[in-house]
Design a protein around this motif. Sequence first.
Motif, mmCIF file in Angstrom:
data_model
loop_
_atom_site.group_PDB
_atom_site.id
_atom_site.type_symbol
_atom_site.label_atom_id
_atom_site.label_comp_id
_atom_site.label_asym_id
_atom_site.label_seq_id
_atom_site.Cartn_x
_atom_site.Cartn_y
_atom_site.Cartn_z
ATOM 1 N N LYS A 113 26.944 15.417 -0.318
ATOM 2 C CA LYS A 113 27.752 14.198 -0.176
ATOM 3 C C LYS A 113 28.389 13.807 -1.505
ATOM 4 O O LYS A 113 29.575 13.437 -1.561
ATOM 5 C CB LYS A 113 26.864 13.062 0.334
ATOM 6 N N HIS A 114 27.631 13.914 -2.576
ATOM 7 C CA HIS A 114 28.167 13.512 -3.873
ATOM 8 C C HIS A 114 29.089 14.570 -4.472
ATOM 9 O O HIS A 114 29.980 14.234 -5.263
ATOM 10 C CB HIS A 114 27.031 13.130 -4.810
ATOM 11 N N HIS A 115 28.903 15.843 -4.088
ATOM 12 C CA HIS A 115 29.894 16.861 -4.467
ATOM 13 C C HIS A 115 31.248 16.516 -3.848
ATOM 14 O O HIS A 115 32.302 16.713 -4.469
ATOM 15 C CB HIS A 115 29.449 18.251 -4.001
ATOM 16 N N ILE A 116 31.231 15.998 -2.628
ATOM 17 C CA ILE A 116 32.480 15.593 -1.980
ATOM 18 C C ILE A 116 33.130 14.445 -2.749
ATOM 19 O O ILE A 116 34.357 14.438 -2.967
ATOM 20 C CB ILE A 116 32.228 15.187 -0.514
ATOM 21 N N THR A 117 32.323 13.490 -3.178
ATOM 22 C CA THR A 117 32.859 12.375 -3.961
ATOM 23 C C THR A 117 33.516 12.875 -5.238
ATOM 24 O O THR A 117 34.608 12.424 -5.616
ATOM 25 C CB THR A 117 31.743 11.373 -4.312
ATOM 26 N N ILE A 118 32.860 13.836 -5.903
ATOM 27 C CA ILE A 118 33.442 14.422 -7.121
ATOM 28 C C ILE A 118 34.752 15.129 -6.791
ATOM 29 O O ILE A 118 35.755 14.979 -7.515
ATOM 30 C CB ILE A 118 32.444 15.394 -7.774
ATOM 31 N N ALA A 119 34.764 15.877 -5.705
ATOM 32 C CA ALA A 119 35.987 16.574 -5.291
ATOM 33 C C ALA A 119 37.120 15.584 -5.058
ATOM 34 O O ALA A 119 38.273 15.832 -5.438
ATOM 35 C CB ALA A 119 35.726 17.386 -4.024
ATOM 36 N N GLU A 120 36.807 14.457 -4.441
ATOM 37 C CA GLU A 120 37.830 13.445 -4.161
ATOM 38 C C GLU A 120 38.381 12.824 -5.439
ATOM 39 O O GLU A 120 39.569 12.496 -5.512
ATOM 40 C CB GLU A 120 37.254 12.366 -3.245
ATOM 41 N N ILE A 121 37.532 12.678 -6.457
ATOM 42 C CA ILE A 121 38.023 12.170 -7.742
ATOM 43 C C ILE A 121 38.985 13.179 -8.362
ATOM 44 O O ILE A 121 40.041 12.813 -8.896
ATOM 45 C CB ILE A 121 36.846 11.878 -8.700
ATOM 46 N N TYR A 122 38.611 14.461 -8.288
ATOM 47 C CA TYR A 122 39.521 15.488 -8.821
ATOM 48 C C TYR A 122 40.841 15.516 -8.041
ATOM 49 O O TYR A 122 41.907 15.760 -8.617
ATOM 50 C CB TYR A 122 38.858 16.866 -8.768
ATOM 51 N N ILE A 133 38.415 22.109 -5.213
ATOM 52 C CA ILE A 133 38.033 23.200 -4.321
ATOM 53 C C ILE A 133 36.596 23.647 -4.607
ATOM 54 O O ILE A 133 35.792 23.842 -3.686
ATOM 55 C CB ILE A 133 39.002 24.392 -4.484
ATOM 56 N N ALA A 134 36.269 23.806 -5.888
ATOM 57 C CA ALA A 134 34.922 24.274 -6.261
ATOM 58 C C ALA A 134 33.847 23.327 -5.737
ATOM 59 O O ALA A 134 32.801 23.775 -5.237
ATOM 60 C CB ALA A 134 34.816 24.410 -7.780
ATOM 61 N N HIS A 135 34.087 22.042 -5.812
ATOM 62 C CA HIS A 135 33.078 21.081 -5.346
ATOM 63 C C HIS A 135 33.031 21.009 -3.819
ATOM 64 O O HIS A 135 31.938 20.838 -3.252
ATOM 65 C CB HIS A 135 33.335 19.708 -5.963
ATOM 66 N N TYR A 136 34.160 21.157 -3.151
ATOM 67 C CA TYR A 136 34.127 21.225 -1.685
ATOM 68 C C TYR A 136 33.367 22.476 -1.228
ATOM 69 O O TYR A 136 32.613 22.426 -0.250
ATOM 70 C CB TYR A 136 35.547 21.246 -1.108
ATOM 71 N N GLU A 137 33.557 23.580 -1.933
ATOM 72 C CA GLU A 137 32.835 24.809 -1.582
ATOM 73 C C GLU A 137 31.337 24.652 -1.782
ATOM 74 O O GLU A 137 30.530 25.103 -0.954
ATOM 75 C CB GLU A 137 33.371 25.982 -2.420
ATOM 76 N N GLN A 138 30.955 24.005 -2.881
ATOM 77 C CA GLN A 138 29.529 23.798 -3.135
ATOM 78 C C GLN A 138 28.928 22.885 -2.074
ATOM 79 O O GLN A 138 27.813 23.122 -1.582
ATOM 80 C CB GLN A 138 29.315 23.190 -4.519
ATOM 81 N N ALA A 139 29.659 21.843 -1.708
ATOM 82 C CA ALA A 139 29.188 20.939 -0.652
ATOM 83 C C ALA A 139 29.014 21.703 0.658
ATOM 84 O O ALA A 139 28.005 21.530 1.361
ATOM 85 C CB ALA A 139 30.169 19.789 -0.472
ATOM 86 N N ALA A 140 29.970 22.566 0.983
ATOM 87 C CA ALA A 140 29.881 23.357 2.216
ATOM 88 C C ALA A 140 28.649 24.257 2.201
ATOM 89 O O ALA A 140 27.943 24.382 3.216
ATOM 90 C CB ALA A 140 31.146 24.193 2.398
ATOM 91 N N SER A 148 23.899 21.783 8.719
ATOM 92 C CA SER A 148 24.883 20.742 9.047
ATOM 93 C C SER A 148 26.257 21.402 9.120
ATOM 94 O O SER A 148 27.107 21.241 8.227
ATOM 95 C CB SER A 148 24.862 19.635 7.989
ATOM 96 N N ASN A 149 26.450 22.187 10.173
ATOM 97 C CA ASN A 149 27.633 23.035 10.252
ATOM 98 C C ASN A 149 28.932 22.255 10.403
ATOM 99 O O ASN A 149 29.977 22.653 9.883
ATOM 100 C CB ASN A 149 27.483 24.030 11.405
ATOM 101 N N SER A 150 28.878 21.141 11.122
ATOM 102 C CA SER A 150 30.081 20.332 11.285
ATOM 103 C C SER A 150 30.555 19.782 9.942
ATOM 104 O O SER A 150 31.751 19.839 9.618
ATOM 105 C CB SER A 150 29.816 19.183 12.265
ATOM 106 N N SER A 151 29.628 19.293 9.140
ATOM 107 C CA SER A 151 29.975 18.779 7.810
ATOM 108 C C SER A 151 30.454 19.908 6.904
ATOM 109 O O SER A 151 31.397 19.735 6.118
ATOM 110 C CB SER A 151 28.765 18.087 7.178
ATOM 111 N N ALA A 152 29.822 21.076 7.038
ATOM 112 C CA ALA A 152 30.249 22.232 6.239
ATOM 113 C C ALA A 152 31.682 22.621 6.583
ATOM 114 O O ALA A 152 32.498 22.898 5.697
ATOM 115 C CB ALA A 152 29.313 23.411 6.475
ATOM 116 N N ASN A 153 31.994 22.609 7.877
ATOM 117 C CA ASN A 153 33.347 22.992 8.304
ATOM 118 C C ASN A 153 34.404 22.023 7.783
ATOM 119 O O ASN A 153 35.513 22.433 7.416
ATOM 120 C CB ASN A 153 33.419 23.069 9.823
ATOM 121 N N LYS A 154 34.079 20.735 7.737
ATOM 122 C CA LYS A 154 35.036 19.753 7.209
ATOM 123 C C LYS A 154 35.369 20.070 5.753
ATOM 124 O O LYS A 154 36.537 19.974 5.338
ATOM 125 C CB LYS A 154 34.457 18.348 7.320
ATOM 126 N N CYS A 155 34.348 20.447 4.994
ATOM 127 C CA CYS A 155 34.586 20.812 3.591
ATOM 128 C C CYS A 155 35.396 22.099 3.485
ATOM 129 O O CYS A 155 36.320 22.206 2.669
ATOM 130 C CB CYS A 155 33.260 20.970 2.859
#
Length: 286
Positions: A113-122, A133-140, A148-155
Amino acid sequence: MDTLRLIFSTLCRSVNPMYFSLYSGPHKVEEACEMYCRAANMFKMAKNWNAAGNAFCQAARIHMQLQNKHDSATSFIDAGNAFKKSDPNEAIKCLNAAVDIYTDMGRFTIAAKHHITIAEIYESELVDIEKAIAHYEQAADYYKGEESNSSANKCLLKVGAYAAQLEQYAKAIEIYEQVGSSTMDNPLLKYSAKEYFFKASLCHFIVDELNAKLAVEKYEEMFPAFSDSRECKLLKKLLDAHEEQNCEAFTEAIKEFDSISRLDQWQTTMLLRIKKTIQGDEGDLK
């Protein structure tokens, strides 16, 4: 405001870590931590975001000294949220510190969840898409590990969209095919599969017309409902127009589709790139 500043100054002097390190009892350190949190919240009330962030960081470090990992991570998150309003780079440092703690504790879902927040700041503040992209990939990856496949797919879909924009088409295709395959057998999600196969086809199309034809055939075989979709019919019209180098037919097919199902900005960008491969075309889609 002057009164608040005086209180802030007094609190910060009174919670000097060097002062508390002279005491043997942990209760003095806990008191310091509590006072830093009080100071941070008062800074927040005054909208002094940098000072609030710094105070929360001090609280986080003291919590870590006391081996209160969860509280330390929470304080780093509070610091990150404060810094988001004034200093995006400091916000990222604090959020990364929290992520490190959560991963060490095995709390991968909250770390994601917080990797996504970091990605959004970038994305929005620093406009560094590669790092986003790197943080969305790590979150996935973390979401996948926790099933949590649905959340992974969103990332992953965010990664796919950005990869295509950066002309990393092979990467985008792999993601859209992967997500499309994972959703086409789900009664609640299969409607979205045609969109992902459509996007994968557009990426193929930009690279090579033959690749796109073969991809469309593959997706029709994998997911028969794709054949009857408006997206698939549009692709076939565009392939015919492209083969004939017929710019007018290409544009008309898009206009017809867009009059019923509005194309988003990403789709429009990809279609414009395809259209520019038709010899002599430098115009718009419409």
